[in-house]
Design a protein around this motif. Structure first.
Motif, PDB file in Angstrom:
ATOM      1  N   UNK A   1      -6.925  -0.332  -0.589  1.00  0.00           N
ATOM      2  CA  UNK A   1      -6.531  -0.840   0.717  1.00  0.00           C
ATOM      3  C   UNK A   1      -7.745  -0.938   1.625  1.00  0.00           C
ATOM      4  N   UNK A   2      -7.703  -1.835   2.587  1.00  0.00           N
ATOM      5  CA  UNK A   2      -8.854  -2.062   3.472  1.00  0.00           C
ATOM      6  C   UNK A   2      -8.852  -1.172   4.711  1.00  0.00           C
TER       7      UNK A   2
ATOM      8  N   UNK B   1       0.817  -1.212   0.000  1.00  0.00           N
ATOM      9  CA  UNK B   1       0.000   0.000   0.000  1.00  0.00           C
ATOM     10  C   UNK B   1       0.857   1.272   0.000  1.00  0.00           C
ATOM     11  N   UNK B   2       2.167   1.123  -0.220  1.00  0.00           N
ATOM     12  CA  UNK B   2       3.033   2.285  -0.348  1.00  0.00           C
ATOM     13  C   UNK B   2       3.989   2.534   0.792  1.00  0.00           C
ATOM     14  N   UNK B   3       3.880   1.779   1.882  1.00  0.00           N
ATOM     15  CA  UNK B   3       4.774   1.960   3.024  1.00  0.00           C
ATOM     16  C   UNK B   3       6.216   1.668   2.598  1.00  0.00           C
TER      17      UNK B   3
ATOM     18  N   UNK C   1       2.460   8.110   2.746  1.00  0.00           N
ATOM     19  CA  UNK C   1       2.391   6.983   1.817  1.00  0.00           C
ATOM     20  C   UNK C   1       0.961   6.483   1.653  1.00  0.00           C
ATOM     21  N   UNK C   2       0.114   6.668   2.679  1.00  0.00           N
ATOM     22  CA  UNK C   2      -1.297   6.322   2.543  1.00  0.00           C
ATOM     23  C   UNK C   2      -1.992   7.310   1.628  1.00  0.00           C
ATOM     24  N   UNK C   3      -1.674   8.581   1.807  1.00  0.00           N
ATOM     25  CA  UNK C   3      -2.319   9.623   1.002  1.00  0.00           C
ATOM     26  C   UNK C   3      -1.895   9.564  -0.461  1.00  0.00           C
ATOM     27  N   UNK C   4      -0.643   9.206  -0.719  1.00  0.00           N
ATOM     28  CA  UNK C   4      -0.114   9.262  -2.079  1.00  0.00           C
ATOM     29  C   UNK C   4      -0.322   7.981  -2.876  1.00  0.00           C
TER      30      UNK C   4
ATOM     31  N   UNK D   1     -14.137  -0.818   8.462  1.00  0.00           N
ATOM     32  CA  UNK D   1     -13.994  -0.590   9.895  1.00  0.00           C
ATOM     33  C   UNK D   1     -12.633  -0.973  10.433  1.00  0.00           C
ATOM     34  N   UNK D   2     -11.686  -1.317   9.541  1.00  0.00           N
ATOM     35  CA  UNK D   2     -10.369  -1.777   9.950  1.00  0.00           C
ATOM     36  C   UNK D   2      -9.379  -0.623  10.067  1.00  0.00           C
ATOM     37  N   UNK D   3      -8.423  -0.837  10.955  1.00  0.00           N
ATOM     38  CA  UNK D   3      -7.313   0.092  11.165  1.00  0.00           C
ATOM     39  C   UNK D   3      -6.015  -0.685  10.965  1.00  0.00           C
ATOM     40  N   UNK D   4      -5.008  -0.073  10.370  1.00  0.00           N
ATOM     41  CA  UNK D   4      -3.700  -0.702  10.287  1.00  0.00           C
ATOM     42  C   UNK D   4      -2.980  -0.432  11.602  1.00  0.00           C
TER      43      UNK D   4
END
Length: 421
Positions: free
Chosen positions: A391-392, A275-277, A383-386, A302-305
């Motif tokens: 992704x869940x 996911x870009x990390x 990295x999440x924004x870009x 409803x998930x969080x990383x």
């Protein structure tokens, strides 16, 4: 305060203004820089001297393991090696001692000890270059760079944590040992290592005082070499079950531990690089409860990383998740629940029946002398924004020591599984 906000023993430059990147303001850093905020890391590139710095986006966390099962390599006649390293509680975190040697080092002091935070949230082996006025006292206490290793061809970079930036000069031909460690099996030579010399530190505050000893192994190709990838260790564990006997263990075995008479729970880790990390955090998807109530997130799942991070004292939440946490806690408190109970966070991992639940320790800990229940907001992950990858999740949580005391977590870096005892 978060351990990953610690002062690493260097002096920040004079207060200056940093131009804004889109949506980001970063005052008091270096002149004429742009900052892009990443997961737990930040990157700063000095526009006045582009030849000096390389671009870097970094996120960091780490962990450690104790294995007792035999690996496939052992069954083929290659015995396993296990290194158990005592951890010391101080200033909101767990520290270890290591010694750094190498060509060009001061041979008369090769056995001196360097104090470092055991951090499952970062990948690098670092040693501090003291820029303080009290270097004699500071370096005698925590250990400083004294010319070990050889210069590398890599430019100086700025590696950033959630609360600040660290200037790093990269060197090679380092050799380390753990003076307090006990070893089972053949000895492991940790030589010809790349490591970083930490210089200026900008924007850091908090309770810590030493460099981070990074324990993330894998990363994207454009990231500097991690400590673990330069070693034969395949698994790691941090055992915080017994106050005063906390231990970190590194093992060449690639199998996870088994403990007779103990209930072992397993969490399947994900690789957030998809996911870009920039680095392979020790992370898993979870739902959150606050005061026993589910927390609504921006994601439809409803998930969080959730990232397992021993460099964080309590919990750190991205901005929208932090707002949701406060909203649920205040609603519960207004209905008569105590504030301590209302704001307790639980991370629930769907790992079969029963689910694996990590609960935040509330209040002052009787053995560690302070509260481990600090919850702080952090910036949204760049990295999440870009990333355009589906992704869940939308929100990220750093799960720190407040959830881990009283447990032993083990990470197997090959199969990406975490066990909890």
């Amino acid at each position: 305060m978060q351990l990953d906000s610690c002062c690493l023993g260097t002096l920040a430059p004079a207060r200056t203004w940093l131009p804004e990147s889109p949506g980001v303001r970063c005052p008091h850093v270096l002149p004429a820089c742009k900052v892009t905020r990443g997961c737990k890391k930040t990157r700063c590139q000095d526009e006045c001297d582009l030849s000096r710095l390389s671009r870097r986006i970094l996120s960091t966390f780490s962990g450690i393991l104790w294995t007792r099962a035999r690996s496939a390599s052992a069954s083929l006649g290659r015995p396993e090696s296990k290194v158990a390293i005592p951890l010391h509680w101080e200033a909101g975190g767990f520290y270890l001692y290591y010694s750094l040697q190498g060509q060009g080092s001061n041979k008369a002091r090769d056995n001196r000890r360097i104090y470092a935070v055991a951090d499952t949230g970062s990948p690098f082996l670092l040693v501090a270059r003291c820029l303080r006025k009290d270097c004699a006292t500071y370096c005698a206490e925590v250990g400083c760079f004294e010319g070990e290793g050889q210069p590398s061809a890599d430019p100086v970079t700025f590696e950033g944590y959630a609360s600040g930036l660290v200037e790093v000069e990269w060197r090679s031909e380092g050799e380390i040992s753990f003076p307090e460690a006990t070893t089972k099996g053949p000895g492991v030579e940790l030589s010809s290592l790349r490591f970083g010399v930490q210089g200026r530190v900008v924007g850091f505050g908090g309770t810590g005082k030493a460099v981070f000893f990074g324990l993330i192994r894998d990363h994207k190709p454009n990231i500097q070499a991690s400590f673990l990838e330069q070693t034969p260790f395949k698994s790691l564990a941090i055992d915080l079950r017994y106050p005063g006997q906390e231990t970190m263990e590194l093992s060449t075995a690639s199998t996870l531990p088994t403990f007779e008479g103990h209930t072992i729970q397993r969490v399947k880790l994900v690789d957030p690089r998809r996911w870009g990390d920039p680095v392979k955090h020790y992370a898993a998807l979870a739902t959150l409860r606050v005061g026993g109530k589910a927390v609504a997130t921006k994601s439809s799942s409803g998930k969080v990383l959730v990232i397992f991070d021993t460099g964080t004292t309590g919990a750190s939440l991205t901005a929208s998740l932090y707002d949701a946490y406060l909203r649920v806690a205040r609603q519960s408190a207004s209905s008569g629940m105590s504030w301590s109970q209302a704001r307790q966070i639980e991370a629930v991992f769907d790992s079969g029946e029963p689910n694996v639940v990590f609960s935040m320790y509330m209040g002052k800990h009787p053995n560690y002398g302070l509260g481990l229940d600090l919850v702080t907001p952090i910036n949204e992950m760049t990295w999440v924004q870009e990333s355009n990858a589906e992704r869940p999740f939308e929100d990220v949580m750093l799960l720190g020591l407040g959830f881990l005391v009283g447990t032993r977590i083990a990470v197997e870096t090959v199969t990406s599984e975490l066990t909890v005892v």
